[in-house]
Design an enzyme around this catalytic site. Structure first.
Site, PDB file in Angstrom:
ATOM      1  N   GLN A 164     -10.582  -2.667  -3.371  1.00 58.53           N
ATOM      2  CA  GLN A 164     -12.018  -2.008  -2.896  1.00 58.53           C
ATOM      3  C   GLN A 164     -12.904  -2.178  -4.202  1.00 58.53           C
ATOM      4  OE1 GLN A 164     -12.663   0.013   0.077  1.00 58.53           O
ATOM      5  NE2 GLN A 164     -14.642  -0.637  -0.967  1.00 58.53           N
ATOM      6  N   HIS A 174      -7.162   1.255  -7.159  1.00 62.56           N
ATOM      7  CA  HIS A 174      -7.557   0.466  -5.455  1.00 62.56           C
ATOM      8  C   HIS A 174      -8.320  -0.766  -5.913  1.00 62.56           C
ATOM      9  CE1 HIS A 174      -8.139   0.018  -1.441  1.00 62.56           C
ATOM     10  NE2 HIS A 174      -8.793   1.093  -1.180  1.00 62.56           N
ATOM     11  N   ARG A 182       0.887  -1.178  -0.080  1.00 62.57           N
ATOM     12  CA  ARG A 182      -0.058   0.054   0.007  1.00 62.57           C
ATOM     13  C   ARG A 182       0.889   1.193  -0.013  1.00 62.57           C
ATOM     14  NH1 ARG A 182      -5.300   1.383   1.768  1.00 62.57           N
ATOM     15  NH2 ARG A 182      -5.484   3.521   2.563  1.00 62.57           N
ATOM     16  N   ARG A 212     -14.588  -6.826   1.985  1.00 63.47           N
ATOM     17  CA  ARG A 212     -13.011  -6.662   1.968  1.00 63.47           C
ATOM     18  C   ARG A 212     -12.524  -7.872   2.229  1.00 63.47           C
ATOM     19  NH1 ARG A 212     -10.482  -1.554   1.521  1.00 63.47           N
ATOM     20  NH2 ARG A 212      -8.365  -3.103   1.133  1.00 63.47           N
ATOM     21  N   CYS A 272     -15.870   3.704   0.288  1.00 66.05           N
ATOM     22  CA  CYS A 272     -14.937   3.057   0.755  1.00 66.05           C
ATOM     23  C   CYS A 272     -14.308   3.261   2.386  1.00 66.05           C
ATOM     24  CB  CYS A 272     -13.827   2.993  -0.310  1.00 66.05           C
ATOM     25  SG  CYS A 272     -13.122   4.545  -0.292  1.00 66.05           S
ATOM     26  N   ASP A 308     -16.307   9.065  -2.332  1.00 67.78           N
ATOM     27  CA  ASP A 308     -15.273   8.805  -1.605  1.00 67.78           C
ATOM     28  C   ASP A 308     -14.708  10.231  -0.865  1.00 67.78           C
ATOM     29  OD1 ASP A 308     -13.026   7.961  -0.214  1.00 67.78           O
ATOM     30  OD2 ASP A 308     -11.778   7.684  -1.885  1.00 67.78           O
TER      31      ASP A 308
END
Length: 303
Positions: free
Chosen positions: A137, A134, A107, A287, A259, A219
Site C-alpha cells: 500500500q 502493509h 495476506r 497498486r 487505502c 484509514d
C-alpha cells in the site's frame, strides 16, 4: 544464467531507498505501457500463488490482474478452503506451495505467520497485508505522491487516526525516504514506543498534525479483526475525521489519500474523498502498477 538471490518483501524497509526508487522508475514505464495498450509480458509461464486469510478486493484484483498483464498466471487460495485452514503447519505449506509456483503473496493476520512462511519458501514472498505492516500500500501511496507532486523527501505527511499497519509502514517509509511524518491518534491508540523514529512527531490535536502537511492520509477507524471494538472506537475517534477544515489547514496543494475501503462520515468527510484534493482513485490504481514492478524485480531483478 546464475540463480538470483532470493528476496522477500515483508516490510517496507526490506528494500533500500535505491531499490524503491528503481521500483518507482519501473512503475512509471510499466504504467505507460498499460495506458498505451502496449503488451509487456516478461513473466510468461510464471505463476503467482495468492494466499488469503484476510479477504480483500484491491489486493486480489491488483495482484491477479497484474500477473496476468505481465504474461503469467495467478492462483487464489483462501485458507478456509485449504489445508492451511485445517491446521497444516505454515512451514509445511510453504515448502509445498513454493515448489509449485514462482512467487507467493500472503495476506494474513500475524506478521510471525508471514515470516515463518518466508523462511520455508524457495521463492519470493510478498506481504499483501498483516496486522503489523502493509508495504504494498505504501509503495503505491508514495509513487502516487511522486507522480503528482514530485519527490517526497523533505515533505510532511500527516497520518490521522489509528496507529495501525498502514501507519507502521509510513513510519518505516519516513525513515527511508527522509520525510516528516506527523501522527495524531486518540488517547489509547498511540504508536508503540518501539516503532518511534526521529522522523515522526505525535500531536494530540489532529488539526496540528495536518497543519502545513503536503499529504493528509487516514484509514478506517476499525481495522479487520477488531470488529468487536467498533462502537468503542467510533466514540474514541469522532474528532479524528479528515474534513474540509482539516484540509484547509494543510498545504495549499496538499493531497488526500486513503487505502480504501472508506466510510464517508466517519474517518473522512464525503467532500474530501470526493473532492479536488483527493488522489484515492489514482492511489488505488497504482497498486496495480507498483506491484507489477515489484513482481518483475523479485523474479527478474533490475530491468
Amino acid at each position: 544464467m546464475p540463480r538470483m538471490a532470493l528476496r522477500h518483501f515483508l516490510q517496507f524497509k526490506d528494500f533500500s531507498r535505491e531499490e524503491h526508487e528503481h521500483l518507482f522508475a519501473r512503475t512509471k514505464w510499466i504504467k505507460a505501457k498499460f495506458k498505451g495498450y502496449e503488451r509487456y509480458r516478461p513473466l510468461e509461464d510464471r505463476t503467482l500463488a495468492m494466499i488469503f486469510e484476510k479477504p480483500s478486493t484491491r489486493t486480489r484484483m491488483s495482484f491477479e490482474a497484474g500477473m496476468y498483464q505481465l504474461g503469467g498466471a495467478a492462483i487464489y487460495l483462501y485458507t478456509r478452503d485449504s489445508q492451511l485452514g485445517r491446521g497444516e503447519p505454515v512451514e509445511d505449506a510453504a515448502q509445498v506451495i513454493s515448489r509449485m509456483c514462482d512467487v507467493i503473496m500472503v495476506r494474513t493476520f500475524e506478521q510471525d505467520i508471514l515470516s515463518r512462511f518466508a523462511k520455508n519458501s524457495r521463492v519470493p514472498v510478498i506481504n499483501g497485508l498483516t496486522n503489523d505492516y502493509h508495504p504494498c500500500q505504501i509503495l503505491a501511496d508514495i509513487y502516487t505522491f511522486i507522480e503528482q507532486r514530485g519527490p517526497i523527501r523533505g515533505r510532511t505527511v500527516a497520518w490521522i487516526g489509528d496507529s495501525n499497519n498502514v501507519c507502521n509502514t509510513w513510519l518505516e517509509a519516513a525513515e527511508l525516504f527522509d520525510f516528516k511524518l506527523n501522527i495524531s491518534t486518540p488517547p489509547g491508540y498511540e504508536v508503540e514506543a518501539e516503532r518511534q523514529t526521529p522522523h515522526a512527531e505525535s500531536f494530540a490535536d489532529p488539526m496540528d498534525a495536518a497543519r502545513g502537511a503536503h499529504l493528509v492520509t487516514t484509514d478506517v477507524w476499525t481495522s479487520m479483526g477488531f470488529e468487536s471494538e467498533n462502537e468503542e472506537r467510533r466514540r474514541a475517534f469522532q474528532d479524528w475525521q479528515v474534513d474540509a477544515e482539516m484540509m484547509k489547514a494543510a498545504a495549499q496543494d496538499a493531497l488526500f489519500m486513503h487505502c480504501l475501503p472508506a466510510h464517508r462520515g466517519e474517518e473522512v468527510a464525503a467532500e474530501v474523498i470526493d473532492g479536488s484534493q483527493s488522489a484515492v482513485w489514482e492511489e488505488a490504481e497504482n497498486r496495480l502498477h507498483t506491484q507489477k514492478a515489484l513482481l518483475e524485480f523479485l523474479l527478474l531483478g533490475k530491468k
